[in-house]
Design an enzyme around this catalytic site. Sequence first.
Site, short mmCIF file in Angstrom:
data_model
loop_
_atom_site.label_atom_id
_atom_site.label_comp_id
_atom_site.label_asym_id
_atom_site.label_seq_id
_atom_site.Cartn_x
_atom_site.Cartn_y
_atom_site.Cartn_z
N SER A 276 -6.57 -33.01 40.75
CA SER A 276 -5.94 -34.17 40.15
C SER A 276 -6.36 -34.23 38.70
O SER A 276 -7.30 -33.55 38.28
CB SER A 276 -6.40 -35.46 40.84
OG SER A 276 -6.19 -35.41 42.23
N ASP A 348 -20.69 -30.77 47.17
CA ASP A 348 -21.01 -30.09 48.43
C ASP A 348 -21.64 -31.12 49.37
O ASP A 348 -22.83 -31.38 49.33
CB ASP A 348 -21.98 -28.94 48.18
CG ASP A 348 -22.25 -28.15 49.45
OD1 ASP A 348 -21.59 -28.41 50.48
OD2 ASP A 348 -23.12 -27.27 49.42
N ASP A 351 -22.64 -29.24 55.12
CA ASP A 351 -23.53 -28.08 55.27
C ASP A 351 -23.59 -27.65 56.73
O ASP A 351 -23.33 -28.44 57.65
CB ASP A 351 -24.95 -28.43 54.79
CG ASP A 351 -25.00 -28.56 53.27
OD1 ASP A 351 -24.14 -27.96 52.59
OD2 ASP A 351 -25.90 -29.26 52.77
#
Length: 811
Positions: A276, A348, A351
């Site tokens: 975006s 992130d 995991d």
Amino acid sequence: MKIFLALVSVGVSLALVIALNTSFGMVPPIGKFLSPFTGFWQNAEAKEGPLITKVPVTRVQADVKVLYDDNRVPHIFAQNNYDVYFAQGYVTAKDRLWQMEFQTHAAAGRLSEIIGARTLEMDRFQRRMGMVYGAQQALKAMLADPRSRQMLEAFTAGINAYIQQLKPKNFPLEYKLLNYAPEPWTPLKCALLLKIMAYDLAGGSDDLRLTNILRKYGPSVTKNLFPDYPFREDPIVPPGTPLDFKPLPIPPKPTLFMASQAENQVQREPNPELGSNNWAVAASKSATGYPLLANDPHLNLSLPSIWYQIQLVTPEMNVYGVSLPGAPNVIIGFNEQVSWGVTNVDADVMDWYELKFKNKLQQQYWHANQWKPIRKVSEEIKIKGAASVFDTVLYTHHGPIVYDQAEQVFNKQTPVKHAMRWVAHEPSNEILTFYLLNRAKNYTDYQQALTHYTAPAQNFIYADITNTIAIWPNGKFPLKWPDQGKFILDGTDPAYDWQGWIPRAHNPHVVNPPRGFVSSANQFSADPKEYPYYLNWQFAPAQRGIRINQRLAHMQKITVDSMRLLQNDNLNLHAQTILPALLAAVQPEKLNKAQQQAFQILSDWHFFNNATETAPSIFQEWWPTLDRAIWEDDFGNSPTVQLRYPSRDRTMELILKEPQAYWFDNRTTPAKETLNQLATITFQAAVDSLQQRYGPVGNKWQWAQVKSTDIQHLAKLPGFGRNDILVGGGAGIVNATGAHHGPSWRMVVALGPEVQGYGVYPGGQSGNPGSFYYDNLIETWRQGKLFKLKFLKNATEPAAEKMLVMQLVKK
């Protein structure tokens, strides 16, 4: 004989009646579907069709007026908060009921109830990802706050009020095609819808593939080819921006853990095309003397449209923008004082942990020097036309074990016997963020709203009438040591667990920077050398961000139209950076006539991916062919080991700065290949490929035709989408319009005493394929134009008097 014939006739008639009222696979009951009284004929709508002016409902506290403008955007005027969200639920369901319910069925792993056994593995995958579990966690948080509780209850009641008024003949067309009926809405469905967004925007990871690369090539090569920061970047927070907080200590990095290569499937990787843009310019750079804000979220393009325009007005709020059908509030928009927009952060936040089971029963796992029990959750997956399938999902303290045994998995990208830790399983209350943003009056309100937001993390851009502009890459980020989660983690050692959270006030941010604008395009939030916390090792390629910042830095006296033009900017910065070096590497004496012609077209190109250009087609065919030629021998997948290529950024750096690198040699051949050889061979192959598909170089090679932007129906129903839309742009370009994704909403807002909003999305307000308003905005979107948004101050102003009126009245 007559009796026999009569019996045969009756038998045939009965069989025909039964057949016409029975669904065969995906074919609906033909009799019901074609019925003039209840079938699809009933879904045809005249453009200026009659609108029921008064709708009696039992749950509103006072009468609500809904004004529909000429693009069928509802402007809701209510006397209190409960009624405005009740009405939002009602009018959204009126236009988008099937879309709302289908999306939440998909999120909950319930598509097999509608589609049949063909979606069973998808349903299992959704459940094993813990989508419902995450939605339940979020719902607890939403219901714990009186404001979000009231919102959910009112919104749900409004949807159900509409459903209760429906008769089978009024069901949206897809219900008739798929032969099922709407069910009552629940607040959990609102939470499920938000989890779908979290999955699309923060549901990917590369942990296993990078672990395999680490095992195969070692730390040195892995660090070299998969660096933690690109060679060319322009982060969201401008370098040199001082910190206004004292950082927390970072958890110590434990001894290097090397995961086993036990299973060779990788988790769904992020879609690099889902990005975006947003930016806001200061009053000092605008023609109006007030800030301007722009936003265009890039998502998969579909019909019905992802977004739904709406205005919500109460005595304490007047907000306009787009909502997500199935959730209350305006998600991207503006009010009389402030405007905001979002882009994805891509931190992130997922995991994977390698587990050690006590035995084959897999009832306990080793963690913190003890065996811990695994929690089992039984799931019943109902299947249309077949018996239910029962599944059991295993949970650790990290999260679900998505697949606990080697088997055929839904997307063949899921680590087996690993536990998943995902921020989308945390309790969260995103709708409260938007509740507060919709009512925000200043920067303090905006900051307060962001404190309630968890996932998917977004770059919240902001501008207000007091000339403040700001951007916060915002969400709930785990406090990690550098590179924690880049590779698979040790599930037995608590040192590898998430150690807490980055304080909200420490999220990257910048307010009123000296350069006079703030912006984001999914690139790095901040330079890792200056920002103290680890968020991720890679983000979206930097080219869009660099281009936007270059243009904004040079622009002065900025207008709404100059913002619009920047949203439609087609400069291919990737090509501009790398193409001169690639063309110089090609050996022209080895090209045939057609290849020489293509070579000349590329040499003359000015790097704009305009719809009618031919050069972008050649370049976009050539680059991935070259990329494969460089990396496939070293990083191609095998049946037992999944790897990935280095990033586009690292490949470009290699070509520009290390043209003699070992990696250009194809190890599978006895000869030693060079960059020049690869460039020549792959250029020839790209041109030959285009010739085979489109004939000699000519109009059929034009970029818009080769790219072929399609807007498909949400359920991929043939004939309900729009194909081959003549539009430029492309991946990694500010106008990021690809084959199936692109700007799902373009908005520009001019703040000031009389705020002005402009916007468009590629679709229409109605979810009914039989309505003029199903796709009536696409042509304006294709042309890169914007509608002036009708932001009403009250329900009696002259503009409002021209609108159709529907009133929700107390029964």
